[in-house]
Design an enzyme around this catalytic site. Sequence first.
Site, PDB file in Angstrom:
ATOM      1  N   ASN A 112       0.835  -1.206   0.000  1.00  0.00           N
ATOM      2  CA  ASN A 112       0.000   0.000   0.000  1.00  0.00           C
ATOM      3  C   ASN A 112       0.868   1.253   0.000  1.00  0.00           C
ATOM      4  OD1 ASN A 112      -1.135   2.096   2.247  1.00  0.00           O
ATOM      5  ND2 ASN A 112      -2.746   1.458   0.837  1.00  0.00           N
ATOM      6  N   ASP A 113       0.390   2.300  -0.647  1.00  0.00           N
ATOM      7  CA  ASP A 113       1.207   3.506  -0.809  1.00  0.00           C
ATOM      8  C   ASP A 113       1.570   4.184   0.511  1.00  0.00           C
ATOM      9  OD1 ASP A 113      -1.439   4.250  -0.430  1.00  0.00           O
ATOM     10  OD2 ASP A 113      -1.482   5.725  -2.043  1.00  0.00           O
ATOM     11  N   GLU A 162      -5.869   1.002   8.344  1.00  0.00           N
ATOM     12  CA  GLU A 162      -6.819   1.869   7.624  1.00  0.00           C
ATOM     13  C   GLU A 162      -7.260   2.969   8.584  1.00  0.00           C
ATOM     14  OE1 GLU A 162      -7.862   2.368   4.744  1.00  0.00           O
ATOM     15  OE2 GLU A 162      -7.566   0.581   3.529  1.00  0.00           O
ATOM     16  N   CYS A 175     -19.046   8.819   5.122  1.00  0.00           N
ATOM     17  CA  CYS A 175     -17.797   8.745   4.372  1.00  0.00           C
ATOM     18  C   CYS A 175     -18.000   7.900   3.108  1.00  0.00           C
ATOM     19  CB  CYS A 175     -16.720   8.138   5.273  1.00  0.00           C
ATOM     20  SG  CYS A 175     -15.082   7.977   4.522  1.00  0.00           S
TER      21      CYS A 175
END
Length: 314
Positions: A112-113, A162, A175
């Site tokens: 993941n970035d 997350e 969201c």
Amino acid sequence: MEYSIGVDIGGTKILAGIVSRGGEVLYKQKVPTPKMGRNDILQELKELIENLTQWASLNDITLQGIGIGTAGQVNPFEGKILSGTANINNWGDIYLQQEVNSYSDLPVYVDNDVNVLTLAEAELGAAKGYHEVLCLALGTGVGGGIISKGELLRGAWGGAAELGHMTINFDGEQCNCGFRGCLETYASGPWIAKRMNDLRNAVKGNKEAVVSLTSEEVFRFYHLGDPFATKVVQTMIRGLATGVVNLIHIFNPQIVVLGGGVMYDGQWIIDLVKQEIQSLGIRTLVDDVKIELSNLSNDSGLIGAALQTWVNGR
């Protein structure tokens, strides 16, 4: 000197380059992220890696690996993108490591970035020398990374951290992920801009069209004393500080690093968050934690991606 290829795949651009173990970018190329998604991105990625491999050969540079950081949920153990992001079309269910190994025999690492950004912060940035680290990247969304005992905290398959989708107000706005009142709805660029635009439009009503503002413009108006922008920033700081304190309570870090596009020139945001935190939290957990602004360059995603070659290969 040791070198690796790093690739940063984002919603608007793909940045790839040759990076030294010390974080120096020798050569890089940037292309727009293909709007058609999956197949076009894979083809663009192949061309970039082949170009960089050829450049390295021509310059007598031996490459040790390829590290890729990408938006979306990633299983780094399998080199697989499980699900993508709304910013990249059809970017999920892809064994990216296998795809790259079909044309390169170098070791390939995929994550993941924001995980790779966290690596960069811990290895070369504001968190260098610390082994308990939290990183939040505030941009189009809010991403997170956690380092515990010197290693990335990954969870069962790599989906840990997350952090942007931690709910801090269950009566808050919905969201994009489906929950309400996520940290992302307080601290990401689009939501900061949305709050400002909503406030302005509520005053103007339907009588006069109001030009939409970006988060950067909201901050500019805040520094000029605009009352709408002041209210938006106060809400942002309260939400961000609440999220940070919750994370400190859970993970007991030594340092929290805030980065990403929203934090560009954001030392003033750090200062306000620190002030807000003084009224929140369990003092024994909160008081000694450093809250720092990322000090890495705009190439931090590229550098962090490349660092996987050495960090994951330890």
